[in-house]
Scaffold this motif. Structure first.
Motif, PDB file in Angstrom:
ATOM      1  N   LEU A 152      76.128  85.748  30.368  1.00 52.06           N
ATOM      2  CA  LEU A 152      74.187  84.678  30.835  1.00 52.06           C
ATOM      3  C   LEU A 152      74.739  83.550  30.039  1.00 52.06           C
ATOM      4  O   LEU A 152      74.743  82.706  30.065  1.00 52.06           O
ATOM      5  CB  LEU A 152      73.286  85.520  30.288  1.00 52.06           C
ATOM      6  N   LEU A 153      75.190  83.682  28.046  1.00 51.74           N
ATOM      7  CA  LEU A 153      75.768  82.661  27.563  1.00 51.74           C
ATOM      8  C   LEU A 153      76.324  81.469  27.857  1.00 51.74           C
ATOM      9  O   LEU A 153      75.933  80.196  27.942  1.00 51.74           O
ATOM     10  CB  LEU A 153      75.202  82.720  26.228  1.00 51.74           C
ATOM     11  N   ALA A 154      77.387  81.776  28.412  1.00 55.19           N
ATOM     12  CA  ALA A 154      78.569  80.957  28.528  1.00 55.19           C
ATOM     13  C   ALA A 154      78.113  80.374  30.041  1.00 55.19           C
ATOM     14  O   ALA A 154      78.843  79.505  30.003  1.00 55.19           O
ATOM     15  CB  ALA A 154      79.742  81.451  28.343  1.00 55.19           C
ATOM     16  N   SER A 155      77.654  80.902  30.351  1.00 56.00           N
ATOM     17  CA  SER A 155      76.863  80.466  32.270  1.00 56.00           C
ATOM     18  C   SER A 155      76.941  79.411  32.727  1.00 56.00           C
ATOM     19  O   SER A 155      77.303  78.578  33.675  1.00 56.00           O
ATOM     20  CB  SER A 155      76.889  81.839  32.668  1.00 56.00           C
ATOM     21  N   VAL A 156      75.912  79.065  31.895  1.00 57.14           N
ATOM     22  CA  VAL A 156      75.212  78.096  31.387  1.00 57.14           C
ATOM     23  C   VAL A 156      75.435  76.745  31.030  1.00 57.14           C
ATOM     24  O   VAL A 156      76.217  76.799  29.592  1.00 57.14           O
ATOM     25  CB  VAL A 156      73.651  77.800  31.256  1.00 57.14           C
ATOM     26  N   PRO A 157      75.898  75.154  31.279  1.00 56.03           N
ATOM     27  CA  PRO A 157      76.673  74.708  30.137  1.00 56.03           C
ATOM     28  C   PRO A 157      75.981  73.952  29.663  1.00 56.03           C
ATOM     29  O   PRO A 157      75.093  73.847  29.677  1.00 56.03           O
ATOM     30  CB  PRO A 157      77.077  73.223  31.832  1.00 56.03           C
ATOM     31  N   TYR A 158      76.748  73.875  28.506  1.00 56.07           N
ATOM     32  CA  TYR A 158      75.569  73.699  26.726  1.00 56.07           C
ATOM     33  C   TYR A 158      74.522  72.806  26.606  1.00 56.07           C
ATOM     34  O   TYR A 158      73.419  73.002  25.819  1.00 56.07           O
ATOM     35  CB  TYR A 158      77.291  73.509  25.709  1.00 56.07           C
ATOM     36  N   ARG A 159      74.827  71.335  27.368  1.00 50.64           N
ATOM     37  CA  ARG A 159      73.900  70.393  27.003  1.00 50.64           C
ATOM     38  C   ARG A 159      72.737  70.807  28.818  1.00 50.64           C
ATOM     39  O   ARG A 159      71.500  69.991  28.365  1.00 50.64           O
ATOM     40  CB  ARG A 159      74.409  68.994  27.494  1.00 50.64           C
ATOM     41  N   LYS A 160      72.707  72.007  29.265  1.00 53.41           N
ATOM     42  CA  LYS A 160      70.892  72.295  29.875  1.00 53.41           C
ATOM     43  C   LYS A 160      70.778  73.276  29.066  1.00 53.41           C
ATOM     44  O   LYS A 160      71.383  74.178  28.886  1.00 53.41           O
ATOM     45  CB  LYS A 160      71.712  73.354  31.423  1.00 53.41           C
ATOM     46  N   LYS A 161      69.168  72.688  29.356  1.00 56.56           N
ATOM     47  CA  LYS A 161      68.758  74.223  28.547  1.00 56.56           C
ATOM     48  C   LYS A 161      68.683  75.372  29.468  1.00 56.56           C
ATOM     49  O   LYS A 161      68.847  75.593  30.652  1.00 56.56           O
ATOM     50  CB  LYS A 161      67.266  73.794  29.265  1.00 56.56           C
ATOM     51  N   LEU A 162      68.927  76.718  28.889  1.00 60.37           N
ATOM     52  CA  LEU A 162      69.201  77.225  29.793  1.00 60.37           C
ATOM     53  C   LEU A 162      67.740  77.839  29.653  1.00 60.37           C
ATOM     54  O   LEU A 162      67.372  79.189  28.706  1.00 60.37           O
ATOM     55  CB  LEU A 162      70.793  78.246  28.820  1.00 60.37           C
ATOM     56  N   ASN A 163      67.548  79.126  30.771  1.00 58.27           N
ATOM     57  CA  ASN A 163      66.336  79.749  31.198  1.00 58.27           C
ATOM     58  C   ASN A 163      67.187  81.619  30.917  1.00 58.27           C
ATOM     59  O   ASN A 163      67.778  81.716  31.605  1.00 58.27           O
ATOM     60  CB  ASN A 163      65.922  79.478  32.432  1.00 58.27           C
ATOM     61  N   PHE A 164      67.411  82.426  29.252  1.00 59.26           N
ATOM     62  CA  PHE A 164      67.094  83.397  29.536  1.00 59.26           C
ATOM     63  C   PHE A 164      66.344  84.551  29.842  1.00 59.26           C
ATOM     64  O   PHE A 164      65.397  84.543  29.505  1.00 59.26           O
ATOM     65  CB  PHE A 164      67.947  83.555  27.859  1.00 59.26           C
ATOM     66  N   THR A 165      66.485  85.245  30.918  1.00 60.74           N
ATOM     67  CA  THR A 165      65.868  86.064  31.459  1.00 60.74           C
ATOM     68  C   THR A 165      66.429  87.869  31.416  1.00 60.74           C
ATOM     69  O   THR A 165      68.161  87.849  31.283  1.00 60.74           O
ATOM     70  CB  THR A 165      65.158  85.728  32.399  1.00 60.74           C
ATOM     71  N   PHE A 166      65.459  88.712  31.602  1.00 61.98           N
ATOM     72  CA  PHE A 166      65.983  90.027  31.873  1.00 61.98           C
ATOM     73  C   PHE A 166      67.090  90.559  33.138  1.00 61.98           C
ATOM     74  O   PHE A 166      67.940  91.520  33.268  1.00 61.98           O
ATOM     75  CB  PHE A 166      65.481  91.057  31.284  1.00 61.98           C
ATOM     76  N   ASP A 167      66.722  89.627  34.451  1.00 65.16           N
ATOM     77  CA  ASP A 167      66.969  89.563  35.373  1.00 65.16           C
ATOM     78  C   ASP A 167      68.536  89.087  34.912  1.00 65.16           C
ATOM     79  O   ASP A 167      69.228  89.030  36.323  1.00 65.16           O
ATOM     80  CB  ASP A 167      65.870  88.689  36.335  1.00 65.16           C
ATOM     81  N   GLY A 168      68.339  87.815  34.602  1.00 66.30           N
ATOM     82  CA  GLY A 168      69.562  86.857  34.152  1.00 66.30           C
ATOM     83  C   GLY A 168      71.391  88.216  33.448  1.00 66.30           C
ATOM     84  O   GLY A 168      71.678  87.982  34.244  1.00 66.30           O
ATOM     85  N   LEU A 169      70.322  88.570  33.311  1.00 63.47           N
ATOM     86  CA  LEU A 169      71.189  89.706  32.095  1.00 63.47           C
ATOM     87  C   LEU A 169      71.852  90.888  32.935  1.00 63.47           C
ATOM     88  O   LEU A 169      73.439  91.128  33.292  1.00 63.47           O
ATOM     89  CB  LEU A 169      70.664  90.676  30.692  1.00 63.47           C
ATOM     90  N   LYS A 170      70.731  91.316  34.063  1.00 68.54           N
ATOM     91  CA  LYS A 170      70.827  91.852  34.762  1.00 68.54           C
ATOM     92  C   LYS A 170      72.083  91.879  36.043  1.00 68.54           C
ATOM     93  O   LYS A 170      73.488  91.939  36.325  1.00 68.54           O
ATOM     94  CB  LYS A 170      69.609  92.316  35.645  1.00 68.54           C
ATOM     95  N   ALA A 171      72.027  90.363  36.390  1.00 66.64           N
ATOM     96  CA  ALA A 171      72.086  89.922  37.270  1.00 66.64           C
ATOM     97  C   ALA A 171      74.343  89.627  36.734  1.00 66.64           C
ATOM     98  O   ALA A 171      75.404  89.563  37.368  1.00 66.64           O
ATOM     99  CB  ALA A 171      71.678  88.239  37.012  1.00 66.64           C
TER     100      ALA A 171
END
Length: 484
Positions: free
Chosen positions: A294-313
């Motif tokens: 999840l942390l790596a999937s969004v390009p580093y210069r974009k805000k990353l919305n870290f969610t539990f749904d995102g972790l499951k995905a």
RNA sequence: GGCGCGGUAGCCAAGUGGUAAGGCAGAGGUCUGCAAAACCUUUAUUCAGCGGUUCGAAUCCGCUCCGCGCCUCCA
């Protein structure tokens, strides 16, 4: 294709090459060890890890220095509260930091250096700045005078001419000549720890440690300096002022900054109660690979919305890739196929690798790189379904995954990594431990029952296995199983 | 007040002039004795809104609305 990176200094994408030969000299701001690091810190460290891996993938050698800030106001206050020395207080957090990094598969930089091991050099640097007329003393503390450095503001693109109305200019207890002047060496105060140096009894300001350690190990001009966006001002701006005042040379050619993450669309903060450490997430049952993905999937210069749904995905997406890899490794493949030929399939794999590479060359566009991989997975699954994927292409397809995993590193579950604390991971409940042989025997019994069309018995055996955490997969190549 | 970022399907999220990547979820299907798992197919005539430039705009320009960051310790 060359690597292009966004340089905060120029606010543009620039082609990256090292200044000297093949080695990239890189400095990154590491943790302040007064607590466990949180998921936001880990986003930045994950970005730096992806950067490291990509530079190496592109054939560069690395000389990467990361600092550990182990003397600083919060540390001093906390250590005093606990009646500990600085080292006693910071050691456990430093160790925890490395454990967290290992769990997230963050490569260790070539050198990890501590502020308290470089006090003398820092004091000397302050002396040098003093000799160059960049400093003044106020109430025993030595300050950097930003008026002595005309380029001040070039990194953060702040214009400090004139008065900035509306800004909260905090002139603290010390008497600073300009609100933006910053402390280089803090005078000894009360019972606080101090060092006895020619510049005076005291301790270094925060910014000087990075200038000193970076230049000590990497030379006067670095190739890359990286950190979180919050460090652009004042920390990195101040590092530039100090370093360039000393050397007269550019301190770093590239400045890379990663955006912050948000938690469930909200700013992460202790008061909102959405402040997570790795340990917190493990306790909720999320795996290191899911978090890393999840942390790596969004390009580093974009805000990353870290969610539990995102972790499951993320966990599901990784599972898809692992299933694909497993299928590629174990499937019986034909030697000859009709339709699409081996050449076409080889070209498809090459295309996937090329797309993956050009995406990461483009300022580490990890989202686009992932798309290339998943597209390849889908195409190849289709061909496999049609029994049109020949043995000759197996290695080429596996290579796509190998390339992917050299950077993302999520396909292997955690195992014997030195320093890895598996005990921190939430243990999946496996009520009964069946041995492989026992599982095989039950599966054989079920297969026999099925063959005899005794479906009641077969379903009983299946239920028993499921209850014990074994997942049965009936495929056309036979029964496969895995532990849940 | 200054500087800067963003608003793309239920969610996450690419794409910065040539006609909407990818993941997750959902729906349908293949397989199966039935399931499960796995795999496949499918899901935005549309990119916050309104104007403009252009043969052509999610992409460029202007205005409006909304959200956010830094300017102060902070990944």
């Amino acid at each position: 294709m060359p690597i292009r990176l966004h340089n905060t200094l120029t606010q543009q994408l620039e082609v990256f090459t090292p200044l000297h030969g093949n080695t990239v000299r890189m400095y990154t701001c590491g943790p302040t060890v007064y607590n466990f690091i949180h998921i936001g810190n880990l986003r930045t460290f994950t970005f730096q890890d992806i950067l490291r891996r990509w530079l190496r993938y592109r054939g560069y050698a690395l000389d990467h220095v990361m600092n550990i800030t182990d003397v600083e106001d919060k540390i001093i206050a906390s250590a005093a509260r606990d009646h500990k020395t600085l080292a006693e207080y910071t050691a456990p957090y430093e160790q925890a930091f490395f454990e967290d990094c290992a769990l997230l598969r963050l490569e260790r930089p070539e050198r990890v250096v501590k502020a308290t091991d470089h006090i003398l050099e820092m004091a000397e640097a302050v002396q040098t700045l003093k000799a160059k007329g960049c400093t003044y003393v106020s109430e025993g503390s030595t300050y950097f005078r930003i008026a002595s450095f005309p380029e001040y503001g070039k990194l953060s693109h702040n214009n400090f001419d004139g008065i900035i109305s509306g800004a909260r200019v905090d002139v603290d207890e010390y008497d600073k000549a300009d609100a933006r002047d910053f402390v280089l060496w803090k005078a000894r105060k009360g019972d606080e720890p101090f060092w006895h140096e020619p510049i005076g009894d005291g301790r270094p300001g925060w910014h000087i440690e990075c200038s000193v350690m970076a230049m000590k190990y990497l030379g006067e001009t670095l190739d890359i300096h990286a950190g979180g966006v919050d460090l652009i001002f004042p920390h990195h701006e101040n590092e530039i002022a100090q370093s360039e005042s000393i050397t007269g040379k550019p301190f770093s050619r590239f400045w890379l900054h990663s955006e912050h993450l948000q938690i469930e669309s909200q700013k992460m903060s202790k008061s909102l109660g959405n402040f997570y450490t790795l340990r917190d997430l493990f306790e909720k049952g999320f795996s290191p690979e899911s978090i890393r993905f999840l942390l790596a999937s969004v390009p580093y210069r974009k805000k990353l919305n870290f969610t539990f749904d995102g972790l499951k995905a993320a966990a599901t997406a990784i599972e898809r890739l692992r299933n694909f890899e497993d299928r590629l490794k174990t499937a019986k493949l034909p030697d000859q196929t009709a339709g699409a030929g081996a050449e076409e399939l080889a070209a498809r794999a090459a295309k996937a690798v090329a797309a993956f590479e050009s995406s990461l060359d483009d300022d580490l566009n990890t989202a686009e790189a992932l798309a290339a991989v998943f597209e390849f997975v889908r195409e190849t699954n289709t061909t496999l379904d049609q029994d049109r994927f020949p043995e000759a292409n197996r290695a080429g397809a596996l290579n796509v995954l190998n390339v992917f995993d050299r950077i993302f590193d999520v396909l292997r579950p955690n195992e014997q990594v030195p320093g890895l604390r598996l005990d921190l991971l939430a243990q999946p409940e496996s009520p009964v431990g069946l041995t492989d042989a026992e599982i095989e025997r039950l599966i054989e019994a079920r297969t026999a029952a099925k063959k005899a069309r005794n479906f009641v018995r077969a379903d009983e055996l299946r239920a028993e296995l499921v209850e014990k955490g074994i997942l049965i997969e009936d495929t056309k190549d036979g029964v496969r199983w895995k532990r849940k």
